[in-house]
Enzyme design. Structure first.
Site, PDB file in Angstrom:
ATOM      1  CB  CYS A  69     -23.332 -62.806 -25.784  1.00  0.00           C
ATOM      2  SG  CYS A  69     -24.001 -63.841 -27.123  1.00  0.00           S
ATOM      3  CG  HIS A 121     -22.650 -66.753 -24.225  1.00  0.00           C
ATOM      4  ND1 HIS A 121     -23.488 -65.662 -24.071  1.00  0.00           N
ATOM      5  CD2 HIS A 121     -21.619 -66.568 -23.375  1.00  0.00           C
ATOM      6  CE1 HIS A 121     -22.966 -64.865 -23.149  1.00  0.00           C
ATOM      7  NE2 HIS A 121     -21.835 -65.390 -22.718  1.00  0.00           N
ATOM      8  CG  ASN A 133     -20.165 -63.322 -20.286  1.00  0.00           C
ATOM      9  OD1 ASN A 133     -21.129 -64.061 -20.360  1.00  0.00           O
ATOM     10  ND2 ASN A 133     -19.575 -63.083 -19.121  1.00  0.00           N
TER      11      ASN A 133
END
Length: 157
Positions: A69, A121, A133
């Site tokens: 990420c 994240h 993402n």
């Protein structure tokens, strides 16, 4: 057989979702100021991010053929915005200008975790409650408000 069918159905669902989102976002333009007061062009950042849709996920990967990420967001800002940001999601949050959910803009980063001190994240906000993402299904477009994510903040690199 079931495993292959599941992968096939996930691939079809992802393609359909990406097609709908891409069609709805094409032509979208937003420019905002970074922390130094210089304009960052969202179109270029979005173009780099969009070009990586479907790229596989790999923990610790920074691209260009695999991402995690924060490796993805770092890559997008480096190659689309000519801007260096920190390597991990927590470090990206800690070192960038915070913005409220009400003031978020396309190109801002959205963070997830159990708290602002425990971020696990990060994604690139693209408007309309959506983000691009890198996660276990690869680089995808999905809703920020998903049952598997707990959004804890936004920032503007």
């Amino acid at each position: 057989m079931i495993k292959h069918l599941t992968h096939y159905l996930l691939a079809i669902a992802t393609i359909v979702t990406l097609t709908i989102v891409t069609d709805s976002l094409s032509g979208a333009r937003t420019v905002h100021a970074d922390t130094d007061g210089q304009s960052e062009n969202y179109d270029q950042i979005y173009k780099v991010a969009k070009a990586k849709l479907g790229t596989p996920y790999s923990y610790g990967a920074t691209g260009p053929s695999r991402f995690d990420c924060s490796g993805f967001t770092q890559y997008v800002y480096r190659n689309g915005g000519d801007q260096k940001i920190a390597r991990t999601a927590q470090a990206q949050y800690n070192t960038t200008q915070k913005v409220s959910k009400a003031n978020r803009q396309k190109g801002d980063l959205v963070y997830f975790g159990s708290s602002k001190r425990s971020i696990s994240h990060v994604g690139l906000y693209i408007g309309n409650g959506k983000m691009i993402n890198a996660q276990n299904r690869g680089v995808i477009v999905e809703a920020v408000a998903s049952p598997w994510w707990n959004a804890v903040g936004y920032s503007r690199p």
